[in-house]
Design an enzyme around this catalytic site. Structure first.
Site, PDB file in Angstrom:
ATOM      1  N   CYS A  15       0.723  -1.175   0.035  1.00  0.00           N
ATOM      2  CA  CYS A  15      -0.057   0.040  -0.017  1.00  0.00           C
ATOM      3  C   CYS A  15       0.830   1.304  -0.039  1.00  0.00           C
ATOM      4  O   CYS A  15       0.297   2.542  -0.218  1.00  0.00           O
ATOM      5  CB  CYS A  15      -0.934  -0.072   1.372  1.00  0.00           C
ATOM      6  N   LYS A  18       0.838   3.166  -2.953  1.00  0.00           N
ATOM      7  CA  LYS A  18      -0.487   4.255  -3.237  1.00  0.00           C
ATOM      8  C   LYS A  18      -0.358   5.546  -3.659  1.00  0.00           C
ATOM      9  O   LYS A  18       0.678   6.164  -3.123  1.00  0.00           O
ATOM     10  CB  LYS A  18      -1.083   4.021  -1.993  1.00  0.00           C
ATOM     11  N   SER A  46     -14.291   9.933   0.107  1.00  0.00           N
ATOM     12  CA  SER A  46     -12.699   9.019   0.516  1.00  0.00           C
ATOM     13  C   SER A  46     -13.050   7.895   1.074  1.00  0.00           C
ATOM     14  O   SER A  46     -12.299   7.531   2.101  1.00  0.00           O
ATOM     15  CB  SER A  46     -11.659  10.065   1.127  1.00  0.00           C
ATOM     16  N   ASP A  47     -14.043   7.105   0.778  1.00  0.00           N
ATOM     17  CA  ASP A  47     -14.503   5.876   1.585  1.00  0.00           C
ATOM     18  C   ASP A  47     -13.754   4.726   0.974  1.00  0.00           C
ATOM     19  O   ASP A  47     -13.202   4.782   0.152  1.00  0.00           O
ATOM     20  CB  ASP A  47     -16.080   5.746   1.818  1.00  0.00           C
ATOM     21  N   ASP A  65      -7.987  -3.468  -5.413  1.00  0.00           N
ATOM     22  CA  ASP A  65      -6.778  -2.950  -4.618  1.00  0.00           C
ATOM     23  C   ASP A  65      -5.698  -3.721  -5.284  1.00  0.00           C
ATOM     24  O   ASP A  65      -6.231  -5.075  -5.369  1.00  0.00           O
ATOM     25  CB  ASP A  65      -6.695  -3.483  -3.483  1.00  0.00           C
ATOM     26  N   ASP A  88     -11.468  -3.817   2.188  1.00  0.00           N
ATOM     27  CA  ASP A  88     -12.234  -2.803   2.071  1.00  0.00           C
ATOM     28  C   ASP A  88     -13.810  -3.177   2.169  1.00  0.00           C
ATOM     29  O   ASP A  88     -14.519  -2.292   2.390  1.00  0.00           O
ATOM     30  CB  ASP A  88     -11.869  -1.936   0.560  1.00  0.00           C
ATOM     31  N   GLY A 135     -10.519 -12.852 -14.307  1.00  0.00           N
ATOM     32  CA  GLY A 135      -9.533 -11.794 -13.851  1.00  0.00           C
ATOM     33  C   GLY A 135      -8.938 -11.106 -15.064  1.00  0.00           C
ATOM     34  O   GLY A 135      -9.621 -11.434 -16.421  1.00  0.00           O
ATOM     35  N   HIS A 136      -7.929 -10.533 -15.147  1.00  0.00           N
ATOM     36  CA  HIS A 136      -7.349  -9.765 -16.407  1.00  0.00           C
ATOM     37  C   HIS A 136      -5.746  -9.911 -15.918  1.00  0.00           C
ATOM     38  O   HIS A 136      -5.472  -9.302 -15.057  1.00  0.00           O
ATOM     39  CB  HIS A 136      -7.893  -8.426 -16.236  1.00  0.00           C
ATOM     40  N   ASP A 223     -10.706   0.786   7.098  1.00  0.00           N
ATOM     41  CA  ASP A 223      -9.532  -0.120   7.372  1.00  0.00           C
ATOM     42  C   ASP A 223      -8.275   0.889   7.457  1.00  0.00           C
ATOM     43  O   ASP A 223      -8.067   1.661   6.482  1.00  0.00           O
ATOM     44  CB  ASP A 223      -9.450  -1.144   6.567  1.00  0.00           C
TER      45      ASP A 223
END
Ligand code: CO
Ligand code: CO
Ligand code: CO
Length: 344
Positions: A15, A18, A46-47, A65, A88, A135-136, A223
């Site tokens: 993270c 980020k 900003s949640d 994420d 999240d 997925g990708h 979180d």
């Protein structure tokens, strides 16, 4: 490339990679968004995740994420990335249901390594009781892995980072220090035991914390991840128009974190977090290295809950029994003066 450590392939870890809160709000300025009354939580507050109401009983929670390797062991990296993405959903009080893999892999990465990263992700999603349905993947020099996750929540029981009330008790369910310790891993300074504690911290799901939390009266939750404790608590205070006091002696900090902070083993993201949140924090007489731990970007950190005072003791007792890393770390106050958060 078998002998290359995964974290050597990542420019910044977990993270910590980020984009900072300040840059993010600049990037998002002026974009055209369709208004939809069923989008009950968007990114404007900003949640942690967006929430879209389907009916009076059901809303979907949506999040994504992903990040570069934060561990050298590909299986561990996959578990951390998935636990972090699922978190999240838990932070909103939701239950994860379906997930998609998001993956970037170097062309020459051995197939077994890729498979181990995915196995880590699948195992965590399985533990969460959700299902990966595709997925990708694209080629990229820097590997990255994570998930999009869709969860369910009752629209009347959504927990956002707004809604905290004066007198609420702040509970944090995991110890702090994962950013600093990850930097110590990169510098090859970490001991075997501390590494174990770090990996356990980052691979643990916030499922248990969420399942216990929803039984009690909790007014707000988020979180603690890339913006660090001070960044995420600032957002909670801003969203709730409240202040907070942090009992620094109660904070649970991973082993060796303090000694690494003292000698300046600090991830770059800490400086970004400090730049964003420092204006909200009255640090009192707390030393700079100690403050660094509070601004340290966390990967797959714990849930930060603002619990109604009448429920807080029972909630904490149940949390503590299941998650001994949990602590009561402070309380919500009225805004006092020009700072939101006071370290005491
Ligand atoms: Co979050
Ligand atoms: Co997130
Ligand atoms: Co939230």
């Amino acid at each position: 490339m078998d002998s290359i450590k995964l974290t050597k392939l990542s420019s910044c870890s977990g993270c910590g990679a980020k984009v900072g809160a300040k840059e993010l709000s600049e990037i998002l300025t002026g974009l055209k968004i369709k208004y939809d009354e069923n989008l009950i939580v968007g990114f404007d507050k900003s949640d942690d995740a967006a929430v879209y109401k389907i009916s009076d009983e059901l809303a979907i929670v949506q999040t994504i994420d992903f990040f570069p390797p934060i561990a050298d062991d590909p299986y561990v990296f996959g578990q951390i990335a998935a636990a972090n993405a699922l978190s999240d959903i838990y932070a909103m009080g939701g239950e994860p249901k379906i997930a998609l893999n998001v993956m970037c892999i170097p062309k020459d990465m051995p197939r077994e390594t890729v498979n181990e990263i995915l196995r880590g992700g699948y195992d965590k999603v399985f533990e969460a009781g959700a299902v990966i349905c595709g997925g990708h993947s694209i080629f990229d020099e820097e590997p990255k892995y994570g998930l999009t996750v869709t969860g369910f929540v009752n629209p009347n029981k959504i927990l956002t980072n707004a809604g905290a009330e004066t007198g609420d008790v702040l509970i944090l369910t995991k110890p702090l220090g994962s950013g600093i310790l990850t930097s110590a891993v990169k510098a090859e300074l970490i001991s075997e035991n501390t590494l174990k504690a770090l990996i356990k911290n980052m691979t643990s799901l916030n499922k248990t914390a969420r399942d216990i939390m929803v039984k009690y009266n909790v007014h707000a939750c988020t979180d603690v991840t890339g913006f660090g404790l001070m960044g995420h608590l600032s957002e909670m205070c801003l969203g709730s128009e409240k202040g907070a006091e942090i009992y620094t002696k109660n904070l649970n900090i991973l082993p060796e974190t303090v000694s690494f902070a003292k000698i300046g083993i600090i991830p770059e993201g800490m400086y970004r977090n400090r730049e964003f949140a420092e204006k909200y924090v009255d640090a009192g007489d707390k030393s700079l290295y100690f403050q660094d731990i509070l601004f340290d970007p966390q990967t797959s950190g714990g849930l930060l809950m603002a619990a109604a005072p009448e429920d807080a003791n029972k909630l904490f007792a149940e949390l503590y029994e299941a998650l001994p890393g949990a602590r009561i770390i402070g309380k919500i106050t009225e805004i006092q003066g020009d700072k939101l958060i006071k370290l005491i």
